[in-house]
Every structure is written in C-alpha cells, then in structure tokens.
Motif scaffolding. Structure first.
Motif, mmCIF file in Angstrom:
data_model
loop_
_atom_site.group_PDB
_atom_site.id
_atom_site.type_symbol
_atom_site.label_atom_id
_atom_site.label_comp_id
_atom_site.label_asym_id
_atom_site.label_seq_id
_atom_site.Cartn_x
_atom_site.Cartn_y
_atom_site.Cartn_z
ATOM 1 N N VAL A 152 -5.654 25.367 8.587
ATOM 2 C CA VAL A 152 -6.365 26.609 8.920
ATOM 3 C C VAL A 152 -6.334 27.571 7.727
ATOM 4 O O VAL A 152 -7.338 28.195 7.399
ATOM 5 C CB VAL A 152 -5.797 27.300 10.179
ATOM 6 C CG1 VAL A 152 -6.504 28.623 10.422
ATOM 7 C CG2 VAL A 152 -5.947 26.422 11.401
ATOM 8 N N MET A 210 -8.127 33.671 24.303
ATOM 9 C CA MET A 210 -8.028 32.522 23.385
ATOM 10 C C MET A 210 -6.597 32.327 22.903
ATOM 11 O O MET A 210 -6.140 31.208 22.718
ATOM 12 C CB MET A 210 -8.951 32.721 22.177
ATOM 13 C CG MET A 210 -10.425 32.616 22.528
ATOM 14 S SD MET A 210 -11.475 32.449 21.060
ATOM 15 C CE MET A 210 -11.220 33.999 20.236
ATOM 16 N N ARG A 211 -5.881 33.446 22.672
ATOM 17 C CA ARG A 211 -4.505 33.352 22.186
ATOM 18 C C ARG A 211 -3.550 32.909 23.285
ATOM 19 O O ARG A 211 -2.596 32.186 23.043
ATOM 20 C CB ARG A 211 -4.058 34.714 21.654
ATOM 21 C CG ARG A 211 -4.752 35.094 20.382
ATOM 22 C CD ARG A 211 -4.584 36.573 20.109
ATOM 23 N NE ARG A 211 -5.203 36.908 18.833
ATOM 24 C CZ ARG A 211 -5.549 38.133 18.484
ATOM 25 N NH1 ARG A 211 -5.328 39.141 19.287
ATOM 26 N NH2 ARG A 211 -6.109 38.358 17.315
ATOM 27 N N GLY A 225 -13.051 34.096 15.828
ATOM 28 C CA GLY A 225 -11.627 34.068 16.176
ATOM 29 C C GLY A 225 -11.170 32.795 16.868
ATOM 30 O O GLY A 225 -10.016 32.715 17.304
ATOM 31 N N ALA A 226 -12.038 31.782 16.931
ATOM 32 C CA ALA A 226 -11.724 30.583 17.728
ATOM 33 C C ALA A 226 -10.474 29.849 17.253
ATOM 34 O O ALA A 226 -9.831 29.154 18.042
ATOM 35 C CB ALA A 226 -12.918 29.632 17.718
ATOM 36 N N ARG A 227 -10.096 30.019 15.978
ATOM 37 C CA ARG A 227 -8.906 29.325 15.480
ATOM 38 C C ARG A 227 -7.644 29.743 16.220
ATOM 39 O O ARG A 227 -6.661 29.009 16.223
ATOM 40 C CB ARG A 227 -8.737 29.570 13.984
ATOM 41 C CG ARG A 227 -8.495 31.020 13.624
ATOM 42 C CD ARG A 227 -8.343 31.199 12.127
ATOM 43 N NE ARG A 227 -8.105 32.579 11.783
ATOM 44 C CZ ARG A 227 -9.052 33.510 11.676
ATOM 45 N NH1 ARG A 227 -10.306 33.193 11.898
ATOM 46 N NH2 ARG A 227 -8.740 34.750 11.345
ATOM 47 N N HIS A 228 -7.681 30.921 16.868
ATOM 48 C CA HIS A 228 -6.495 31.359 17.613
ATOM 49 C C HIS A 228 -6.148 30.416 18.751
ATOM 50 O O HIS A 228 -5.011 30.356 19.190
ATOM 51 C CB HIS A 228 -6.694 32.784 18.136
ATOM 52 C CG HIS A 228 -6.737 33.797 17.033
ATOM 53 N ND1 HIS A 228 -7.907 34.169 16.410
ATOM 54 C CD2 HIS A 228 -5.747 34.470 16.412
ATOM 55 C CE1 HIS A 228 -7.633 35.050 15.463
ATOM 56 N NE2 HIS A 228 -6.336 35.247 15.442
ATOM 57 N N SER A 262 -10.588 37.599 23.032
ATOM 58 C CA SER A 262 -9.671 37.174 21.973
ATOM 59 C C SER A 262 -8.247 37.062 22.513
ATOM 60 O O SER A 262 -7.489 36.180 22.083
ATOM 61 C CB SER A 262 -9.758 38.078 20.745
ATOM 62 O OG SER A 262 -9.414 39.391 21.076
#
Lengths: 228, 101
Positions: free
Chosen positions: B44, B16-17, A81-84, B13
């Motif tokens: 992406v 990260m957002r 999920g690092a692209r977030h 998660s």
C-alpha cells in the motif's frame, strides 16, 4: 541509547510525531481546496473530526468545488479511501483479544501512518498494543485538528514553488522501507509500484487497491511455487 | 448539501475502517491469509508513492529531482531506520538537484 522502558502510549505518541511533519503542508493544501470550493471555513474544518482522512477530505471538497453531485463526490472520496478496508482486515487478528470499546475507538483513528506503525512495531501484549495504537492515533488526531484549522484560516501560507508537498511521497517511501523487513516484501512493494503506474489513469486512484491485491496474489503464488 | 456530503463520507470512511475489525472479530485466520496480510503494509505504501507522483491522466509527474530524492530517502530509511533522517535526505536531495538543474 536510552534503555529505560518507555510507556507504550508515550512511545506511540513519540513515534507518531515525526510522521506528522509531511502532513503539515497537506493541511494547508486542504485549506486552499476548501477556500477554492467556496465552503465556509468552519464547515470545511468539521470534516476533520467527522472524516479524519486527509486524502478523502481533499477529494471530497475538490469534487464539490468542481460542481459534482453529492453522490458522485462522496463515492469518489470513498474509493480514494478504500485501502482502509485492507488495514481493517490486516489488523482484525490484533483486535480479536481487545475489548469492544477499543474496536469502536481504534477504528476511528485507523489511518495510513497509524496502520504502518502498528505493522513496523508488532506488540504482542494486548494492553501495550492498545495503548501504543491509541497514543499514536490520538497524537495524529490532535495535530490534524489543529493544523487543518490553521490551514483553512491561513490557506496558502507556503509558496508552492518550495515543493513541500513532495514530503508526502518521501515519507511514504521511508515507511515502505520500514515495512519491508524481508526481501520478498520489498519485491512485493516494487511490483505494486509498477502495477500502480500502469493503472494510474483509472478514476479515483482505484489502481491502488488493484495493485495491492495483484502484488499480494503474485507473492503467494511465488511462495507456493518455491515450496514445491 | 455540503453537510450531507461530509456526514455521508464520514460514516462511509468509518465503516470501511471498522468493517473487518468487527466482522472478523471471532474468525480464525488461516495461515495462508495471515501470510498474505504481511504484504499489505509495504505494497500500500508503494502504491501510494506512485499515485502521488502521477497525474489523474496517468502520466508521471516527477523528474530527476523527485526520482533522486526518493532513492536517497529509501537508502537513508534502509540504513538508519529513522524517518526524520529519510525526510531530510529526500527533501535535501530534491531541493539540491532542483536548484542545480
């Protein structure tokens, strides 16, 4: 063509609906992964509101099913999920003139499709942007809660030979084209594809992040080269 | 243990957002960075497409039906700008070519 102005929240909701179709087979894949990992349905489903990220949830339960440690499974899921983090950087300027509560709530629904919608339809006006973003985000959220609940109960409802999972790359190609409104963006996308392919054997899909950073760097260098 | 794993991944998660949205809330973005960020969405998406079509060992898990399906979807998306039509074009081609060969 209907030219009447549509309210931003409803527009966001309507724009999110077609993008959800490919997520539907994925919700059933998720159900199969939860069943194969031997996790109770309700516990598996609880990851939908807690994590809210299809690929992250599937990675976590696949590794748990394979007997990985908590630390290994969690870190692998987070690398997936690092692209977030890139979405967070990219949207940071748009969140600057927003109230604090929207930073908290908006971050929660910041997924691939919501991010791309916000990039394809740049709305300058802060209130309209916020309503559009939340309309799209929570439409996706609601549908994901329902479909993953169905997924864990029904499991493999769709025969695998139909290949419905292919809908996911098809949608992302379509989103890629919509996000490439200039030739140089399309070139950057092509470059990212090539680099991702070269790095495809890296663990936990780490190649995605590296490919994006490389392609962006190359595009900036070529911009500088041209402007000289 | 599974509950712990779900909670940790959820916190991670979300962090990260939210991280840069909060960290850069008062940051004046230089033009170079803003130009760089314009490329994030297309690259992406492109990287995700390829990662979905490759095995964890790095091999391409796509044949002619997939390749032609994606080309038709890209073409439909470019000409119509409609994701549903692109989906129909992509899946239609994929199933058709898959049935023929």
């Amino acid at each position: 063509m209907n030219t009447a102005p549509v309210r931003p929240a409803i527009q966001g909701s309507l724009d999110a609906l077609p993008l959800f179709i490919p997520a539907l087979p994925f919700a059933f894949v998720f159900g199969v992964v939860v069943a194969e990992a031997g996790i109770p349905e309700w516990l598996g489903w609880s990851s939908s509101p807690i994590i809210f990220g299809g690929a992250i949830q599937v990675t976590l339960f696949t590794l748990i099913g394979e007997g990985a440690s908590v630390a290994a499974a969690v870190s692998a899921a987070l690398i997936v999920g690092a692209r977030h983090m890139l979405y967070s950087v990219t949207l940071a300027p748009r969140f600057q003139n927003q109230p604090g509560w929207f930073r908290w709530v908006g971050s929660y629904v910041l997924i691939d499709q919501v991010f791309v919608l916000s990039q394809i339809k740049p709305i300058e006006e802060p209130v309209a942007f916020r309503r559009y973003f939340l309309g799209a985000g929570f439409t996706f959220w609601t549908l994901w809660m329902i479909s993953t609940a169905l997924g864990v109960v029904l499991g493999p409802a769709i025969p695998p030979e139909w290949g419905v999972e292919f809908a996911a790359p098809v949608l992302f190609v379509s989103l890629m084209m919509a996000a490439s409104d200039r030739r140089d963006k399309l070139a950057a996308a092509a470059l990212a594809m090539a680099v991702t392919y070269l790095l495809a054997s890296l663990p936990n899909r780490a190649g995605i992040l590296i490919a994006v950073i490389c392609s962006v760097a190359v595009m900036l260098l070529s911009q500088r080269w041209k402007s000289r | 243990m599974i509950t712990l794993a779900i909670l940790l991944t959820g916190v991670g998660s979300y962090a990260m957002r939210a991280f840069f949205i909060f960290a850069l809330a008062r940051y004046a973005f230089p033009p170079l960075l803003l130009r760089a960020l314009e490329y994030v969405a297309p690259t992406v998406m492109a990287a995700l497409v390829i990662s979905m079509l490759t095995t964890p060992e790095g091999e391409l898990a796509a044949g002619l039906p997939e390749l032609l399906g994606l080309i038709c979807a890209a073409f439909a998306a470019k000409t119509t700008g409609n994701h549903i039509l692109a989906l129909i074009a992509g899946m239609g081609t994929f199933w058709l070519i898959g049935a023929i060969i």
